[in-house]
Design a protein around this motif. Sequence first.
Motif, mmCIF file in Angstrom:
data_model
loop_
_atom_site.group_PDB
_atom_site.id
_atom_site.type_symbol
_atom_site.label_atom_id
_atom_site.label_comp_id
_atom_site.label_asym_id
_atom_site.label_seq_id
_atom_site.Cartn_x
_atom_site.Cartn_y
_atom_site.Cartn_z
ATOM 1 N N ALA A 221 0.837 -1.205 0.000
ATOM 2 C CA ALA A 221 0.000 0.000 0.000
ATOM 3 C C ALA A 221 0.866 1.246 0.000
ATOM 4 C CB ALA A 221 -0.901 0.010 1.228
ATOM 5 N N ILE A 222 0.307 2.325 -0.579
ATOM 6 C CA ILE A 222 0.905 3.661 -0.508
ATOM 7 C C ILE A 222 -0.063 4.532 0.287
ATOM 8 C CG2 ILE A 222 1.667 5.676 -1.825
ATOM 9 C CD1 ILE A 222 2.239 3.808 -4.172
ATOM 10 N N ALA A 223 0.466 5.351 1.164
ATOM 11 C CA ALA A 223 -0.371 6.173 2.036
ATOM 12 C C ALA A 223 -1.219 7.152 1.233
ATOM 13 C CB ALA A 223 0.499 6.948 3.020
ATOM 14 N N ASP A 224 -2.440 7.302 1.701
ATOM 15 C CA ASP A 224 -3.358 8.305 1.171
ATOM 16 C C ASP A 224 -3.512 9.359 2.261
ATOM 17 O OD1 ASP A 224 -5.299 9.656 -0.295
ATOM 18 O OD2 ASP A 224 -6.916 8.353 0.432
ATOM 19 N N ARG A 225 -3.082 10.589 1.977
ATOM 20 C CA ARG A 225 -3.091 11.675 2.974
ATOM 21 C C ARG A 225 -2.305 11.283 4.222
ATOM 22 N NH1 ARG A 225 -9.301 12.784 2.110
ATOM 23 N NH2 ARG A 225 -9.126 13.411 -0.036
ATOM 24 N N GLN A 226 -1.164 10.691 3.987
ATOM 25 C CA GLN A 226 -0.207 10.302 5.035
ATOM 26 C C GLN A 226 -0.696 9.156 5.920
ATOM 27 O OE1 GLN A 226 2.774 11.674 4.634
ATOM 28 N NE2 GLN A 226 1.859 12.921 3.027
ATOM 29 N N LYS A 227 -1.762 8.411 5.503
ATOM 30 C CA LYS A 227 -2.290 7.296 6.307
ATOM 31 C C LYS A 227 -2.378 6.021 5.482
ATOM 32 C CE LYS A 227 -5.013 7.760 9.831
ATOM 33 N NZ LYS A 227 -6.077 7.880 10.761
ATOM 34 N N ILE A 228 -2.156 4.904 6.160
ATOM 35 C CA ILE A 228 -2.381 3.574 5.594
ATOM 36 C C ILE A 228 -3.321 2.863 6.550
ATOM 37 C CG2 ILE A 228 -1.355 1.340 5.039
ATOM 38 C CD1 ILE A 228 1.238 2.814 4.363
ATOM 39 N N ILE A 229 -4.472 2.430 6.062
ATOM 40 C CA ILE A 229 -5.435 1.682 6.875
ATOM 41 C C ILE A 229 -5.797 0.433 6.091
ATOM 42 C CG2 ILE A 229 -7.697 1.673 7.982
ATOM 43 C CD1 ILE A 229 -7.485 4.725 8.182
ATOM 44 N N LEU A 230 -5.495 -0.729 6.673
ATOM 45 C CA LEU A 230 -5.777 -2.010 6.028
ATOM 46 C C LEU A 230 -6.328 -2.993 7.038
ATOM 47 C CD1 LEU A 230 -2.532 -2.338 3.892
ATOM 48 C CD2 LEU A 230 -4.804 -1.822 3.038
ATOM 49 N N ASP A 231 -7.242 -3.845 6.572
ATOM 50 C CA ASP A 231 -7.823 -4.883 7.424
ATOM 51 C C ASP A 231 -7.667 -6.226 6.707
ATOM 52 O OD1 ASP A 231 -9.045 -6.128 9.513
ATOM 53 O OD2 ASP A 231 -11.051 -5.329 9.116
#
Length: 169
Positions: free
Chosen positions: A130-140
């Motif tokens: 993943a590449i951060a979107d708006r400085q965030k990475i959220i994965l489940d």
Amino acid sequence: LLLSSDQAAGANFPISGSGDPTPTPTPTPDATPTPTPDSTPTPTPTPDVTPTPTPNATPTPTPTPEPTPTPNPTGPRFDERYSGTLNIGQPHVDIRFELRRSFLDAQINRNPGNQTVYFELLDANGNLIAIADRQKIILDGLPLGTYIYRVRGNVSKAVDFTIKSTQGR
């Protein structure tokens, strides 16, 4: 090879032909030998017990091994923080970590904030997840194991960063 490493101080000594050898001492005849007791222990008889073999028996290891605890992918949430610096000319900074929950929420904060920096998640083999979107990475639903946070960019001045990593909900 060893000749030059020998630092011992020696003395000359004759090998043959000069001097009389010291004679071998002879025992005195008035010494009476003393008998020594037999030091061999007498074995104690044991009863004749032969174990009866059990057919198809599985041996039990001793000591019994403890099972290794398995990570709980849905356990309580916990936070970790990682810090580093991306220097001028440095292609990237990698931070290796263990994912022990299947839910990951990571955010990068950087200083100075005007430098373009990319925040990525890679698996243990270096494959991009993943590449951060708006400085965030959220994965489940991530498989548990080793992962890498990568911070990269072509910066004109050193960028200090902190990653807040939350595992679990």
